[in-house]
Enzyme design. Structure first.
Site, PDB file in Angstrom:
ATOM      1  N   MET A   1      30.129 -53.635  12.168  1.00 46.71           N
ATOM      2  CA  MET A   1      30.961 -52.964  13.166  1.00 46.71           C
ATOM      3  C   MET A   1      30.531 -51.521  13.405  1.00 46.71           C
ATOM      4  O   MET A   1      31.306 -50.734  13.938  1.00 46.71           O
ATOM      5  CB  MET A   1      32.427 -53.015  12.725  1.00 46.71           C
ATOM      6  CG  MET A   1      32.975 -54.429  12.580  1.00 46.71           C
ATOM      7  SD  MET A   1      34.658 -54.492  11.929  1.00 46.71           S
ATOM      8  CE  MET A   1      35.589 -53.795  13.317  1.00 46.71           C
ATOM      9  N   ASP A   2      29.289 -51.168  13.021  1.00 45.36           N
ATOM     10  CA  ASP A   2      28.947 -49.747  13.074  1.00 45.36           C
ATOM     11  C   ASP A   2      27.482 -49.406  13.311  1.00 45.36           C
ATOM     12  O   ASP A   2      27.183 -48.392  13.929  1.00 45.36           O
ATOM     13  CB  ASP A   2      29.390 -49.065  11.766  1.00 45.36           C
ATOM     14  CG  ASP A   2      29.203 -49.961  10.559  1.00 45.36           C
ATOM     15  OD1 ASP A   2      28.055 -50.285  10.217  1.00 45.36           O
ATOM     16  OD2 ASP A   2      30.227 -50.354   9.963  1.00 45.36           O
TER      17      ASP A   2
ATOM     18  N   GLY B   1      28.009 -59.185   7.670  1.00 49.01           N
ATOM     19  CA  GLY B   1      28.159 -60.633   7.680  1.00 49.01           C
ATOM     20  C   GLY B   1      26.853 -61.284   8.075  1.00 49.01           C
ATOM     21  O   GLY B   1      26.220 -60.886   9.051  1.00 49.01           O
TER      22      GLY B   1
ATOM     23  N   GLU C   1      30.918 -48.064  -0.724  1.00 44.08           N
ATOM     24  CA  GLU C   1      29.612 -48.220  -0.089  1.00 44.08           C
ATOM     25  C   GLU C   1      28.732 -46.981  -0.206  1.00 44.08           C
ATOM     26  O   GLU C   1      27.556 -47.028   0.171  1.00 44.08           O
ATOM     27  CB  GLU C   1      29.801 -48.617   1.374  1.00 44.08           C
ATOM     28  CG  GLU C   1      30.523 -49.948   1.510  1.00 44.08           C
ATOM     29  CD  GLU C   1      30.803 -50.355   2.938  1.00 44.08           C
ATOM     30  OE1 GLU C   1      31.300 -51.476   3.127  1.00 44.08           O
ATOM     31  OE2 GLU C   1      30.533 -49.574   3.864  1.00 44.08           O
TER      32      GLU C   1
ATOM     33  N   ASP D   1      29.040 -61.992   3.112  1.00 43.45           N
ATOM     34  CA  ASP D   1      29.558 -63.299   3.517  1.00 43.45           C
ATOM     35  C   ASP D   1      28.695 -63.852   4.639  1.00 43.45           C
ATOM     36  O   ASP D   1      27.934 -63.118   5.264  1.00 43.45           O
ATOM     37  CB  ASP D   1      31.031 -63.236   3.937  1.00 43.45           C
ATOM     38  CG  ASP D   1      31.250 -62.479   5.233  1.00 43.45           C
ATOM     39  OD1 ASP D   1      30.406 -61.626   5.575  1.00 43.45           O
ATOM     40  OD2 ASP D   1      32.264 -62.727   5.907  1.00 43.45           O
TER      41      ASP D   1
ATOM     42  N   VAL E   1      33.467 -61.401  12.682  1.00 42.95           N
ATOM     43  CA  VAL E   1      33.001 -62.688  13.196  1.00 42.95           C
ATOM     44  C   VAL E   1      33.339 -63.756  12.159  1.00 42.95           C
ATOM     45  O   VAL E   1      32.651 -63.899  11.143  1.00 42.95           O
ATOM     46  CB  VAL E   1      31.491 -62.665  13.486  1.00 42.95           C
ATOM     47  CG1 VAL E   1      31.033 -64.021  14.033  1.00 42.95           C
ATOM     48  CG2 VAL E   1      31.155 -61.556  14.481  1.00 42.95           C
TER      49      VAL E   1
END
Length: 217
Positions: free
Chosen positions: A159-160, A77, A11, A183, A139
């Site tokens: 998540m961040d 997501g 990333e 996704d 999720v």
């Protein structure tokens, strides 16, 4: 100086490969490179999962270096309104799993309009802007994704981002998350996620790299 963070190496890999390196080191056991991209001095690091680690790493780099702005590049997501491959910039951030007495919307932290405007102006790719919701879990259930969308109106989840945004807010630093959708929550299979991650994992960082070559922050 600009701080660029990613969860995993892929990333931030475009910037690690192309920057003019001035220093290599470790902070909190995380590898980092300091160098130059365009006319910008940049510190790049990666290696954290979840809101606690994201906040911890961000604060450590703010304490060590004279940082003016923080970018978080990576993946997310998607919720209703986006598709795989879309790039999302956060104009605001919320922890969807943070329960308060303030109502369902939680505590929203705004992003930097200045950083947002520059990235959009100097990027050659279509970018969506909106709220990014963060929590300490993947999720995977459609009903959960629909609940988060209903409560927050977010375009995507990770998540961040909200944790890094909060740290930057408290330190009075500019912040912007650039996330690529790999996704759709509750719809994609693990196999599809892995395939999409390999295809798009580096895209957000590549976009930022191109912008930094054109623009001084």
């Amino acid at each position: 100086m600009i701080l660029v963070l990613g969860v995993f190496k892929i990333e931030v890999e475009p910037m690690l490969k192309e920057m003019e390196v001035l220093e290599k080191g470790r902070l909190l056991k995380r590898y980092y490179q300091r160098g130059v991209v365009g006319r910008n001095e940049v510190v790049v690091s990666y290696g954290f999962i979840g809101k606690v680690e994201a906040a911890l790493v961000t604060q450590a780099f703010l304490d060590r270096f004279n940082i003016d702005a923080v970018f978080l590049t990576g993946n997310a997501g998607g919720l209703e309104g986006v598709e795989v491959g879309d790039v999302v910039i956060g104009d605001s951030y919320v922890e969807y799993d943070f329960e308060t007495a303030l109502g369902d919307e939680g505590i929203i932290v705004s992003g930097s309009e200045d950083l947002e405007d520059k990235v959009i102006a100097y990027s050659n790719r279509e970018i969506k802007t909106g709220l990014i919701a963060s929590g300490d879990a993947f999720v995977t259930v459609k009903e959960k994704a629909e609940e988060i969308k209903r409560r927050t109106g977010a375009l995507c989840v990770d998540m961040d981002s909200a944790a890094v945004a909060k740290v930057c807010y408290e330190n009075e630093k500019k912040f912007l998350a650039i996330k690529t959708i790999v996704d759709i929550c509750g719809r994609e299979t693990e196999e599809e996620f892995r395939k999409n991650y390999e295809r798009y994992g580096f895209l957000s960082n590549l976009i930022l790299l191109d912008v930094l070559k054109k623009c001084v922050f």
